[in-house]
Enzyme design. Structure first.
Site, mmCIF file in Angstrom:
data_model
loop_
_atom_site.group_PDB
_atom_site.id
_atom_site.type_symbol
_atom_site.label_atom_id
_atom_site.label_comp_id
_atom_site.label_asym_id
_atom_site.label_seq_id
_atom_site.Cartn_x
_atom_site.Cartn_y
_atom_site.Cartn_z
ATOM 1 C CG HIS B 86 30.741 62.223 -16.994
ATOM 2 N ND1 HIS B 86 29.587 62.675 -17.602
ATOM 3 C CD2 HIS B 86 30.994 63.101 -15.994
ATOM 4 C CE1 HIS B 86 29.158 63.765 -16.982
ATOM 5 N NE2 HIS B 86 29.998 64.049 -16.002
ATOM 6 C CG ASP B 115 33.124 81.839 -44.150
ATOM 7 O OD1 ASP B 115 33.600 81.335 -43.112
ATOM 8 O OD2 ASP B 115 32.336 81.251 -44.902
ATOM 9 C CD1 TRP B 151 39.067 65.040 -14.965
ATOM 10 C CD2 TRP B 151 39.866 66.118 -16.743
ATOM 11 N NE1 TRP B 151 39.303 66.337 -14.596
ATOM 12 C CE2 TRP B 151 39.793 67.022 -15.674
ATOM 13 C CE3 TRP B 151 40.337 66.575 -17.981
ATOM 14 C CZ2 TRP B 151 40.191 68.352 -15.779
ATOM 15 C CZ3 TRP B 151 40.735 67.922 -18.074
ATOM 16 C CH2 TRP B 151 40.657 68.784 -16.981
ATOM 17 C CB SER B 178 40.222 69.676 -33.441
ATOM 18 O OG SER B 178 39.023 70.399 -33.423
ATOM 19 C CB SER B 179 41.518 72.944 -29.450
ATOM 20 O OG SER B 179 40.567 72.083 -28.943
ATOM 21 C CG HIS B 262 43.545 77.114 -13.096
ATOM 22 N ND1 HIS B 262 42.611 76.738 -12.176
ATOM 23 C CD2 HIS B 262 43.298 78.406 -13.362
ATOM 24 C CE1 HIS B 262 41.845 77.771 -11.895
ATOM 25 N NE2 HIS B 262 42.250 78.804 -12.591
ATOM 26 C CD GLU B 264 40.203 72.525 -21.256
ATOM 27 O OE1 GLU B 264 41.066 72.960 -22.027
ATOM 28 O OE2 GLU B 264 39.077 72.157 -21.621
ATOM 29 C CE1 TYR B 266 38.753 81.367 -14.390
ATOM 30 C CE2 TYR B 266 40.860 80.256 -14.235
ATOM 31 C CZ TYR B 266 39.799 80.888 -13.637
ATOM 32 O OH TYR B 266 39.774 81.033 -12.275
ATOM 33 C CB SER B 277 28.858 90.294 -21.386
ATOM 34 O OG SER B 277 29.574 89.850 -20.258
ATOM 35 C CG HIS B 311 44.354 76.106 -7.454
ATOM 36 N ND1 HIS B 311 44.015 77.350 -7.920
ATOM 37 C CD2 HIS B 311 43.942 75.249 -8.411
ATOM 38 C CE1 HIS B 311 43.425 77.222 -9.100
ATOM 39 N NE2 HIS B 311 43.361 75.955 -9.407
ATOM 40 C CG HIS B 312 43.915 71.909 -9.786
ATOM 41 N ND1 HIS B 312 42.580 71.655 -9.938
ATOM 42 C CD2 HIS B 312 44.141 73.104 -10.396
ATOM 43 C CE1 HIS B 312 42.025 72.643 -10.627
ATOM 44 N NE2 HIS B 312 42.952 73.541 -10.902
ATOM 45 C CB THR B 337 35.684 86.178 -10.889
ATOM 46 O OG1 THR B 337 36.908 85.605 -11.332
ATOM 47 C CG2 THR B 337 34.533 85.329 -11.372
ATOM 48 C CE LYS B 340 34.883 88.725 -17.401
ATOM 49 N NZ LYS B 340 34.007 89.315 -18.394
ATOM 50 N NE ARG B 459 37.112 64.037 -8.104
ATOM 51 C CZ ARG B 459 37.847 64.784 -8.941
ATOM 52 N NH1 ARG B 459 38.823 65.533 -8.477
ATOM 53 N NH2 ARG B 459 37.599 64.796 -10.225
HETATM 54 CU CU LIG Z 1 42.495 75.406 -11.088
#
Ligand SMILES: [Cu+2]
Lengths: 181, 543
Positions: B86, B115, B151, B178-179, B262, B264, B266, B277, B311-312, B337, B340, B459
């Site tokens: 998932h 293009d 994941w 690809s990315s 991390h 990722e 963002y 915006s 922090h993870h 943040t 914003k 979890r």
């Molecule tokens: Cu993080």
């Protein structure tokens, strides 16, 4: 410069960045390893010495806890003879672990080690340890396993307790091998 | 750059009128071999919507199993495959390709380019994806089953995945390729293809946020590729990068993974910031408040994202100084943040607002994303994190920033630009029904998970203690309803594309600003073959 050349130039540069970052991912491994050796992070920066020439006795006493665990791949019993003892800094000392093979075959084991708090590992000097070599135990065989060590007398003041921890693995253990599960 | 007029070398003779509408008539030529940014954008969007439903049906399996305590429907190992797949599918298959799809459609139209800069590479970046995800999904049908270690692919657990692990790793490699190709294309387009007068600090916010996202992607996707390559060799070629018994260190994987992981998050949210915006000024009929600070805040967030990864992993046993550093650095992110969020609120302040569906989703985003941001701030408190770590509180947090965050922004973007893409208006009534049911059920789904986490429910487990039963049942009911609600979305999109009789004007919205709104709805197959004149009025920025 026409548009196509400009696009090629940007592409070339960015491909280089991507390739460089791929390399950087691998470089993180040695970088972290060096960082841990220098700072003691991870608690595996234990010092190894041939003899006790660096040991200078001191009155300061520190308490050491001896921890033992066995990876599930290895049918051994493994524990410290004495769980906690007090030691004078700078005095060559010995601690004993006992390992017993409760499986049906002779097996070679290999121990890994780690010190908590990690900072203390920089001051933990081992002169001889069962973890330096592979250990062979026959079925039902039990063996005393000594570790010879001393703590450097310049151990930072705030460290009063140290934990020395060992984990025994089957020699050549590979976590992707599920046959023992 | 400003004085130099770029004449893109297109193969179309421009005779001063809109003759750009030569689509290939053959189906394969049109879609398989296409190099047209609009077609590739459409392919990306259809692909990601498909993945959204595949990943979503896995979430339904998860919520059905968690409906009651005990094991009812699936084996624990299959449950773990569901949570892992998932996440992989939603992150790499749904959210990221959806943003690339919008980038393809919009960036050339927004900066006045004919293009993308590298159209053939663009075709490659898309067509790699169906193969990557077929490979990833095929692992579910293999004897050894799909990946089940989460994941984040932490060793040593993930190394117990069977031979299917090789397929997972190669699928991740292909997604990465690809990315990276997509990002190179976006950067080259933005740097080289802007119409004269479209200076960098005049670009729409969506273009800005994607430019920064593309740099993040190029910097971190290769690191993920390296990390999974090390896992691959640990698994199949007896290396010991992460095997403690062989002198490696499993915690080191976590450091390398989160150096990618991390940034990722963002990558998934910065384009959303851009979309919000764009939409808020349109329906507030006011220019965006604080354009410059928006650009700098985005860049600051991107920079900070590289220095907060641990922090993870507060609970792996870092020294106190490390814990404190990562705590303060993480909290620092709430400053840009916050800039914003306040800019968005100020944009709406005293505007003559109307509440069409895109605006509703955008306002929903601002409110609900902020809730997710605040629970993130709670998780950043290292001492508190020892309690929250690996509980449903974390699950609630990242789903708030991803579902009513990224996904709501994707919905908002779809409703906002779909009339431009298709030339037809969608059904406002059904759009609003879709919004309100999504907004209600997403909260029924995820809000109770905060309480579950605070009460200590871990979890990634298929079964739980009976004390968690009530909140889980509420959450599951919300989940089923939220899932069903998304079928409305498909209905609205299909209706808009094929059935709607209401034609869209070029401007579509009363307050819309930006070059894409100067084109017809739908725009010609090849647009801006001659660079447009960038007038002040066409820009949505403040000054
Ligand atoms: Cu993080």
């Amino acid at each position: 410069m026409n548009l196509q050349e400009k696009n090629r130039k940007v592409t070339r540069r960015l491909v280089l960045v991507a390739v460089g970052m791929f390399g950087f991912g691998f470089a993180l491994w040695p970088l972290y390893t060096v960082l841990c050796e220098v700072t003691g992070l991870g608690g595996r920066a234990i010092q190894v010495s041939e003899d006790n020439t660096g040991a200078v006795a001191s009155d300061r006493i520190v308490s050491i806890r001896f921890d033992a665990s066995v990876n599930s791949s290895l049918p051994w019993e493994f524990k410290a003879k004495e769980k906690v003892s007090e030691f004078n800094l700078g005095v060559p000392s010995t601690a004993y672990y006992v390992a017993k093979n409760v499986g049906n075959d002779a097996i070679i084991g290999q121990a890994t080690y780690n010190v908590t708090p990690p900072e203390a590992s920089l001051y933990f000097v081992k002169t001889e340890c069962f973890c330096f070599t592979e250990q062979l135990l026959q079925a039902d065989e039990s063996q005393e396993m000594p570790v010879y060590f001393y703590i450097k007398p310049d151990l930072p003041e705030h460290i009063k307790d140290i934990t020395l921890s060992y984990t025994f693995y089957r020699h050549g253990y590979d976590p992707s091998d599920r046959s023992h599960l | 750059m400003s004085t130099e007029v770029i004449h893109p070398d297109t193969h179309h003779v421009d005779d001063g009128h809109d003759h750009g509408d030569h689509k290939p008539s053959n189906f394969l030529d049109r879609w398989l071999f296409t190099t047209n940014h609009k077609d590739i954008g459409t392919l990306y969007l259809i692909f990601s919507l498909t993945m959204f439903f595949i990943g979503g049906s896995m979430a339904m399996v998860i919520r059905a199993e968690l409906f009651m305590p005990g094991l009812q429907l699936v084996e624990p190992d299959f449950f773990n495959q569901m949570t892992t797949m998932h996440a992989l599918i939603m992150v790499f298959g749904a959210v990221m390709p959806a943003w690339v799809g919008f980038a393809n459609w919009l960036i050339p139209m927004m900066i006045g380019a004919p293009d993308m800069a590298l159209p053939r590479m663009n075709n490659w970046s898309f067509w790699i994806l169906p193969f990557a995800f077929t490979m990833l999904l095929s692992t579910l049908f293999m004897d050894s089953g799909g990946p089940a270690a989460g994941w984040t692919l932490y060793p040593p657990l993930v190394l117990q995945t069977g031979t299917s692990f090789a397929f997972v790793v190669f699928a991740v490699h292909m997604m990465g390729v690809s990315s990276i190709m997509g990002s190179i294309n976006i950067i080259a387009t933005i740097f080289n293809m802007r119409a004269p007068g479209m200076r960098l600090l005049r670009m729409p916010m969506f273009v800005w946020t994607w430019l920064i996202t593309a740099f993040l992607l190029i910097a971190v996707m290769p690191v993920l590729a390296g990390a999974v390559t090390m896992l691959l060799t640990d698994h199949f070629f007896s290396t010991n990068f992460f095997n403690a018994a062989g002198g490696g260190d499993p915690v080191m994987f976590q450091h390398i993974f989160w150096f990618f992981g991390h940034p990722e998050v963002y990558i998934m949210i910065l384009p959303a910031f851009g979309v919000i915006s764009e939409i808020l000024p349109t329906f507030s009929r006011k220019p965006l408040f604080g354009y410059g600070s928006m650009v700098y805040a985005t860049a600051t967030i991107a920079f900070l994202s590289f220095i907060v990864w641990a922090h993870h992993m507060f609970t792996v046993g870092m020294p106190l100084q490390g814990e404190l550093y990562f705590m303060y650095a993480t909290m620092l992110i709430s400053v840009p943040t916050g800039v914003k969020v306040f800019n968005w609120v100020s944009t709406m302040w005293q505007g003559s607002m109307t509440f069409e569906t895109p605006m509703l989703f955008a306002i929903g985003f601002v409110v609900l994303f902020t809730i997710g941001g605040l629970s993130g701030l709670m998780l950043a408190i290292t001492a508190a994190d020892f309690q929250y770590h690996d509980t449903y509180f974390v699950v609630a947090h990242f789903h708030y920033v991803l579902v009513p965050g990224s996904v709501f922004a994707l919905m908002a973007a779809t409703y906002y630009w779909l009339p431009k893409f298709t030339g037809n208006m969608y059904s406002e009534k059904w759009g609003k029904i879709h919004f309100w049911s999504s907004a209600i059920f997403v909260n029924v789904l995820f809000f109770p998970q905060h309480y579950l986490g605070l009460a200590g429910m871990p979890r990634r487990i298929p079964d739980y203690s009976p004390q968690f039963a009530d909140f889980n049942m509420i959450s599951s009911l919300g989940g089923f309803a939220f899932g069903a609600t998304q079928l409305i979305f498909v209905g609205v999109v299909l209706h808009c594309a094929y059935r709607s009789k209401v034609k869209a004007t070029p401007e579509v919205w009363e307050g819309s600003r930006g070059l894409e709104w100067t084109l017809d709805s739908p725009p010609a197959y090849h647009s801006f073959n001659t660079p447009p004149v960038v007038t002040h009025n066409a820009l949505s920025r403040a000054d």
